[in-house]
Design a protein around this motif. Structure first.
Motif, mmCIF file in Angstrom:
data_model
loop_
_atom_site.group_PDB
_atom_site.id
_atom_site.type_symbol
_atom_site.label_atom_id
_atom_site.label_comp_id
_atom_site.label_asym_id
_atom_site.label_seq_id
_atom_site.Cartn_x
_atom_site.Cartn_y
_atom_site.Cartn_z
ATOM 1 N N ALA A 130 -23.204 5.652 -6.316
ATOM 2 C CA ALA A 130 -22.803 5.712 -7.719
ATOM 3 C C ALA A 130 -21.903 6.916 -7.929
ATOM 4 C CB ALA A 130 -24.024 5.802 -8.632
ATOM 5 N N GLY A 131 -20.932 6.755 -8.814
ATOM 6 C CA GLY A 131 -20.028 7.845 -9.144
ATOM 7 C C GLY A 131 -18.646 7.321 -9.459
ATOM 8 N N LYS A 132 -17.636 8.087 -9.113
ATOM 9 C CA LYS A 132 -16.245 7.683 -9.317
ATOM 10 C C LYS A 132 -15.580 7.539 -7.960
ATOM 11 C CE LYS A 132 -11.934 8.823 -11.609
ATOM 12 N NZ LYS A 132 -10.954 9.901 -11.576
ATOM 13 N N GLY A 133 -15.008 6.350 -7.707
ATOM 14 C CA GLY A 133 -14.390 6.126 -6.410
ATOM 15 C C GLY A 133 -13.838 4.722 -6.304
ATOM 16 N N PHE A 134 -13.997 4.116 -5.121
ATOM 17 C CA PHE A 134 -13.427 2.818 -4.816
ATOM 18 C C PHE A 134 -14.449 1.707 -5.005
ATOM 19 C CE2 PHE A 134 -10.495 5.637 -2.925
ATOM 20 C CZ PHE A 134 -9.309 4.956 -2.692
ATOM 21 N N ALA A 135 -14.003 0.606 -5.567
ATOM 22 C CA ALA A 135 -14.823 -0.599 -5.589
ATOM 23 C C ALA A 135 -14.827 -1.216 -4.197
ATOM 24 C CB ALA A 135 -14.275 -1.591 -6.607
ATOM 25 N N ALA A 136 -15.836 -2.052 -3.941
ATOM 26 C CA ALA A 136 -15.952 -2.719 -2.642
ATOM 27 C C ALA A 136 -14.974 -3.875 -2.587
ATOM 28 C CB ALA A 136 -17.383 -3.208 -2.435
ATOM 29 N N PHE A 137 -13.716 -3.531 -2.309
ATOM 30 C CA PHE A 137 -12.678 -4.554 -2.271
ATOM 31 C C PHE A 137 -11.543 -4.112 -1.368
ATOM 32 C CE2 PHE A 137 -8.626 -6.315 -3.564
ATOM 33 C CZ PHE A 137 -8.898 -7.674 -3.557
ATOM 34 N N GLY A 138 -11.010 -5.049 -0.587
ATOM 35 C CA GLY A 138 -9.776 -4.843 0.150
ATOM 36 C C GLY A 138 -9.876 -3.852 1.282
ATOM 37 N N THR A 139 -8.760 -3.187 1.535
ATOM 38 C CA THR A 139 -8.629 -2.301 2.678
ATOM 39 C C THR A 139 -8.624 -0.846 2.228
ATOM 40 O OG1 THR A 139 -6.236 -2.670 2.502
ATOM 41 C CG2 THR A 139 -7.425 -3.995 4.104
ATOM 42 N N GLU A 140 -8.538 0.058 3.198
ATOM 43 C CA GLU A 140 -8.638 1.479 2.898
ATOM 44 C C GLU A 140 -7.378 2.001 2.217
ATOM 45 O OE1 GLU A 140 -8.004 3.466 7.119
ATOM 46 O OE2 GLU A 140 -8.754 1.422 7.193
ATOM 47 N N ASP A 141 -7.515 3.108 1.532
ATOM 48 C CA ASP A 141 -6.402 3.724 0.819
ATOM 49 C C ASP A 141 -5.262 4.022 1.800
ATOM 50 O OD1 ASP A 141 -4.701 5.675 -0.501
ATOM 51 O OD2 ASP A 141 -6.307 5.902 -1.963
ATOM 52 N N PRO A 142 -4.012 3.685 1.449
ATOM 53 C CA PRO A 142 -2.884 4.000 2.336
ATOM 54 C C PRO A 142 -2.734 5.478 2.644
ATOM 55 C CG PRO A 142 -2.224 2.409 0.666
ATOM 56 C CD PRO A 142 -3.588 2.891 0.283
ATOM 57 N N MET A 143 -3.358 6.347 1.862
ATOM 58 C CA MET A 143 -3.284 7.781 2.120
ATOM 59 C C MET A 143 -3.813 8.131 3.506
ATOM 60 S SD MET A 143 -5.005 10.920 -0.027
ATOM 61 C CE MET A 143 -4.721 10.121 -1.603
ATOM 62 N N SER A 144 -4.785 7.365 4.014
ATOM 63 C CA SER A 144 -5.378 7.654 5.314
ATOM 64 C C SER A 144 -4.840 6.742 6.411
ATOM 65 C CB SER A 144 -6.903 7.515 5.227
ATOM 66 O OG SER A 144 -7.268 6.192 4.870
ATOM 67 N N ARG A 145 -3.721 6.062 6.149
ATOM 68 C CA ARG A 145 -3.109 5.170 7.130
ATOM 69 C C ARG A 145 -1.810 5.784 7.660
ATOM 70 N NH1 ARG A 145 -3.714 -0.039 3.434
ATOM 71 N NH2 ARG A 145 -1.743 -0.593 4.438
ATOM 72 N N PRO A 146 -1.141 5.158 8.632
ATOM 73 C CA PRO A 146 -0.039 5.839 9.334
ATOM 74 C C PRO A 146 1.134 6.270 8.476
ATOM 75 C CG PRO A 146 -0.804 3.954 10.607
ATOM 76 C CD PRO A 146 -1.503 3.890 9.290
ATOM 77 N N ALA A 147 1.657 5.388 7.589
ATOM 78 C CA ALA A 147 2.907 5.672 6.893
ATOM 79 C C ALA A 147 2.703 6.660 5.750
ATOM 80 C CB ALA A 147 3.518 4.376 6.360
ATOM 81 N N MET A 148 3.781 7.376 5.424
ATOM 82 C CA MET A 148 3.736 8.313 4.301
ATOM 83 C C MET A 148 3.959 7.601 2.969
ATOM 84 S SD MET A 148 5.738 11.692 5.680
ATOM 85 C CE MET A 148 7.254 10.794 6.055
ATOM 86 N N ILE A 149 4.960 6.722 2.890
ATOM 87 C CA ILE A 149 5.254 6.008 1.655
ATOM 88 C C ILE A 149 4.284 4.845 1.506
ATOM 89 C CG2 ILE A 149 6.989 4.692 0.389
ATOM 90 C CD1 ILE A 149 7.595 7.675 0.594
ATOM 91 N N TYR A 150 3.671 4.705 0.336
ATOM 92 C CA TYR A 150 2.686 3.652 0.102
ATOM 93 C C TYR A 150 3.354 2.270 0.137
ATOM 94 C CZ TYR A 150 -1.334 6.490 -1.352
ATOM 95 O OH TYR A 150 -2.406 7.328 -1.374
ATOM 96 N N PRO A 151 2.617 1.246 0.546
ATOM 97 C CA PRO A 151 3.151 -0.116 0.470
ATOM 98 C C PRO A 151 3.218 -0.602 -0.974
ATOM 99 C CG PRO A 151 0.871 -0.169 1.186
ATOM 100 C CD PRO A 151 1.262 1.280 1.134
ATOM 101 N N VAL A 152 3.992 -1.667 -1.193
ATOM 102 C CA VAL A 152 4.149 -2.237 -2.527
ATOM 103 C C VAL A 152 2.833 -2.808 -3.034
ATOM 104 C CG1 VAL A 152 5.466 -3.907 -3.902
ATOM 105 C CG2 VAL A 152 6.566 -2.728 -1.991
ATOM 106 N N ASN A 153 1.961 -3.255 -2.126
ATOM 107 C CA ASN A 153 0.755 -3.992 -2.526
ATOM 108 C C ASN A 153 -0.441 -3.091 -2.855
ATOM 109 O OD1 ASN A 153 -0.342 -3.088 -0.115
ATOM 110 N ND2 ASN A 153 -0.579 -5.104 0.798
ATOM 111 N N HIS A 154 -0.203 -1.808 -3.095
ATOM 112 C CA HIS A 154 -1.323 -0.877 -3.302
ATOM 113 C C HIS A 154 -2.300 -1.354 -4.372
ATOM 114 C CE1 HIS A 154 -3.683 2.661 -3.714
ATOM 115 N NE2 HIS A 154 -2.995 3.228 -4.695
ATOM 116 N N HIS A 155 -1.817 -1.874 -5.482
ATOM 117 C CA HIS A 155 -2.713 -2.292 -6.563
ATOM 118 C C HIS A 155 -3.241 -3.717 -6.379
ATOM 119 C CE1 HIS A 155 -2.652 1.056 -9.489
ATOM 120 N NE2 HIS A 155 -1.536 1.364 -8.863
ATOM 121 N N PHE A 156 -2.806 -4.397 -5.321
ATOM 122 C CA PHE A 156 -3.387 -5.694 -4.979
ATOM 123 C C PHE A 156 -4.463 -5.570 -3.909
ATOM 124 C CE2 PHE A 156 0.967 -7.697 -6.093
ATOM 125 C CZ PHE A 156 0.608 -7.785 -7.422
ATOM 126 N N SER A 157 -4.412 -4.502 -3.115
ATOM 127 C CA SER A 157 -5.288 -4.373 -1.944
ATOM 128 C C SER A 157 -6.392 -3.342 -2.106
ATOM 129 C CB SER A 157 -4.450 -4.004 -0.708
ATOM 130 O OG SER A 157 -3.517 -5.000 -0.410
#
Length: 413
Positions: A130-157
């Motif tokens: 419980a708290g403030k964070g991520f819902a159980a949906f989709g994939t991990e935040d692009p912040m912790s993935r290889p590329a620096m620029i976020y993908p277009v689908n950030h609010h879909f995934s």
């Protein structure tokens, strides 16, 4: 009642922080920031644009208590101070920004997880977060993935920065999660969720790990009025399927992710997204190279007359003037280095993205807006980190695949 539990959880975090000094050895913590120069060619208006920002300045950590039965997750994000006007990013959208990535709220993750409060049959683990964070949906935040620029689908995934309660049960290779949360997205970087709307949205995720390093997942979510804080907007129904692989091999560390999304706004507008990304990291030097392909449909809305990068907020969601399709290829590389005996990691990163954008429906014309259909982005950054690498956001308690780990770890193998 649930809102009271969430508020108590935040008070509990403060109390723990005040008494955390004797527990410092148990805290797994890290910090990171990336000074970044980005050029868009062209930007809205038809001319090239170059900007410098410090992106993802974060301080994060996990504190296990009561022999691991209680875990505190915290991630503080300073983008509201270093990039309050957003980050130049063609194709990005959401939270009233267009062609810019919005700054995350200062409390990106602030959660308490109870692990196995009641013992279940052998091999079964379960948790409540419980708290403030991520819902159980989709994939991990692009912040912790290889590329620096976020993908277009950030609010879909991803569904992030919500007041959320997540339950997770894991048995052998299978994990099932469910969450309830508030539908409204943040409007400002220093804003808390609309507590009165808690519980109006929900999500569920199934993850299977058939072999070490391989994850296959499927998610569904119903998010009420994310673009209108008071709840007068359309319901968004989201679906995500993904496969993720990460292993140490004889040729180096290999990572791959593929995902597919579908989002329907109130039964009127449908958006599709497909994304695949890979990365290879060399053991001896830490040198890494990555590649991402994406095809995502983006909603187009009327921009402010005073700012080409912002839209009216809140809007009535009948302001959709079209749907564009973004085909994006991103190529990048990073090389870590150290300075003397400083307890700090550094990584120089270069990244290039080619984008082809076309109109699917509506009156929005990319050629009139950008000057042409083919766009480029070039970015150069210096990632600076200390402590633990950034963790995979969005997995808590029994749903966690392992210790804090990410693809931008930046350490020499």
């Amino acid at each position: 009642m649930v809102r009271r539990v969430l508020r108590v959880s935040h008070l509990l975090l403060v109390a723990i922080a005040l008494r955390a000094a004797p527990l410092a050895a148990q805290i797994e913590w890290g910090a990171q920031a990336t000074p970044l120069a980005t050029m868009a060619a062209p930007a809205p208006g038809g001319s090239n644009r170059t900007e410098f920002r410090v992106v993802a300045p974060t301080l994060f950590g996990m504190l296990p208590l009561l022999h691991g039965h209680l875990t505190v997750h915290v991630m503080l994000d300073g983008e509201g101070l270093t990039m309050s006007g957003g980050e130049l990013s063609l194709g990005a959208w959401g939270e009233s920004y267009e062609d810019r990535r919005h700054p995350h709220t200062w409390a990106h993750e602030v959660l308490v997880t109870v692990n196995d409060p009641v013992r279940l049959p052998a091999g079964v683990r379960w948790s409540l977060t419980a708290g403030k964070g991520f819902a159980a949906f989709g994939t991990e935040d692009p912040m912790s993935r290889p590329a620096m620029i976020y993908p277009v689908n950030h609010h879909f995934s991803q569904v992030l920065e919500r007041a959320v309660v997540v339950g997770a049960v894991s048995w052998r290779a299978v994990t099932v999660e469910g969450s309830v949360f508030n539908g409204d997205e943040p409007e400002r970087w220093n804003e808390w969720p609309n507590w009165s709307r808690f519980g109006d949205s929900w999500s569920a995720r199934l993850t299977v790990r058939p072999t070490p390093g391989l994850e296959i997942g499927g998610s569904i979510a119903e998010v009420k009025s994310p673009e209108h804080r008071q709840g007068a907007g359309l319901v968004h129904r989201l679906v995500n399927f993904s496969a993720r692989y990460q292993r140490l091999t004889h040729i180096g560390e290999v990572y791959a992710l593929a995902e597919w999304d579908k989002t329907v706004e109130g039964g009127f507008f449908s958006y599709y997204s497909g994304l695949a990304e890979v990365q290879w990291r060399r053991y001896q030097t830490g040198l890494r190279a990555y590649l991402r392909f994406e095809r995502t449909d983006r909603p187009e809305e009327l921009r402010l007359s005073s700012d080409d990068f912002r839209t009216i907020r809140p809007h009535s969601e009948n302001g959709n003037i079209g749907i564009t399709r973004w085909n994006v290829a991103t190529l990048g590389a990073g090389k870590p280095f150290s300075i003397a005996r400083l307890p700090v990691r550094f990584e120089t990163i270069g990244e290039a993205a080619y984008m082809h954008v076309t109109t699917l429906t509506g009156v929005f014309d990319p050629v009139q807006w950008y000057g042409r259909n083919d766009l480029w982005m070039l970015s150069v950054g210096l990632r600076i980190g200390a402590g633990s690498p950034m963790h995979r956001m969005g997995q808590y308690g029994a749903a966690m695949a392992g210790p804090m780990h990410s693809m931008n770890e930046m350490k020499m193998e």
